[in-house]
Design an enzyme around this catalytic site. Sequence first.
Site, PDB file in Angstrom:
ATOM      1  CG  ASP A 179      -2.277   0.667   0.917  1.00  0.00           C
ATOM      2  OD1 ASP A 179      -2.240   1.874   0.608  1.00  0.00           O
ATOM      3  OD2 ASP A 179      -3.342   0.028   1.008  1.00  0.00           O
ATOM      4  CG  HIS A 182      -0.794   1.567  -3.387  1.00  0.00           C
ATOM      5  ND1 HIS A 182      -2.024   1.241  -2.862  1.00  0.00           N
ATOM      6  CD2 HIS A 182      -0.379   0.462  -4.074  1.00  0.00           C
ATOM      7  CE1 HIS A 182      -2.343  -0.003  -3.211  1.00  0.00           C
ATOM      8  NE2 HIS A 182      -1.357  -0.485  -3.941  1.00  0.00           N
TER       9      HIS A 182
END
Length: 390
Positions: A215, A238
């Site tokens: 993430d 991310h």
Amino acid sequence: MAHLVYFLLLSSLLFHFVAEAKQLYNVADYGAKSDGHADSAAAFLEAWAAACRSTEQGTVYVPGGSFVVSHAAFSGPCRNGRVTVQIDGTIVAPSGYGLSGENAEWLAFDGIEGLSINGGTIDGRGASLWACKASGGNCPSGAKSLTIRNSKDVSITGLTSVNSELFHIVIEDCQGVTVQGVKITAPESSPNTDGIHVQGSDDVTITAAGIGTGDDCISIGPGTTNLWIERVNCGPGHGISIGSLGKGYDEKGVENVTVKTTLFTGTENGLRIKTWGKPSDGYVRGVVFEHALMQNVQNPIIIDQNYCPNSRGCPEEKSSGVKISQVTYTDIRGTSASQVAVDFDCSKSNPCSGIGLQDIKLTYGNKPADASCKNAGGTASGFLVPPSCL
């Protein structure tokens, strides 16, 4: 001979003085076992309690070896000015996903003024929970590995965090926190394993970090002010994200954030701001992104004000109330994995203002990439590839 005796006596006294001045609380002396099996949480908490109630500054010492620790909440305030947690070994979560629960935390420090956490490794052993989630089973949400809350004057140095069930390091409602030289790793496929999450905190500095997760490498939540991020290598993951913001109407804003000298390798995003497409009185302002290198990044520069995962919880006509202003991008270069390398998708009801672009060079397939602007205003200068769409 008399000189030698005097020297030995003086050395002994000095050693005794230093030992007394910096009390050492070895978790092994309180019953912790480095066998990788027995739960040592009680011993860790006893060592912490002894260090915290002492009037002298002290060190909770975790020696070499593998110590299994279940949930452990280390609370303050402490009587002295600083407690240090020195980790030479590895702190390991229980097997399976026994830590998990709604908003669960594994290792949490709360209400402490003057805290140092140095070295060592914490291993969240999140693989079994990730597998459960991948199979679509009835799984708990997971546990955050290390949480620092309601604390001041905190430093985290040289810590390695691996395979957290959820976020690796959370800094919440704190003031004056320094995170330096940390290494954070989890597989690219691991869900919600943000590296460092900062929320409701002021005067936080993150430097010299290597973060690769499933993430955000760093996520920045509401109420964050005066955040400095420098020399961070991100990938996989991310990217570095402000948000998501604006999920709740009365949410606090984000202000005075600097992100400089960063490297993104194969990430989904580079420098991102994302807000929910719903009414809010939140804001993002005073953000500086500079000196970033992108290597095959899907969205190198992106503002997404229509964030609404699974199209649930947002009005039919999505329009974010979060006001984004005074955000500058300087010396951002490298390669994009998509045609659109600069994507400003701002709110129709609250357009982005004061966006600045300077010296941007982003290519796609050895050709100039594209830029896309919706409801975004600002200025551009210097060398710009792709050309500005502001």
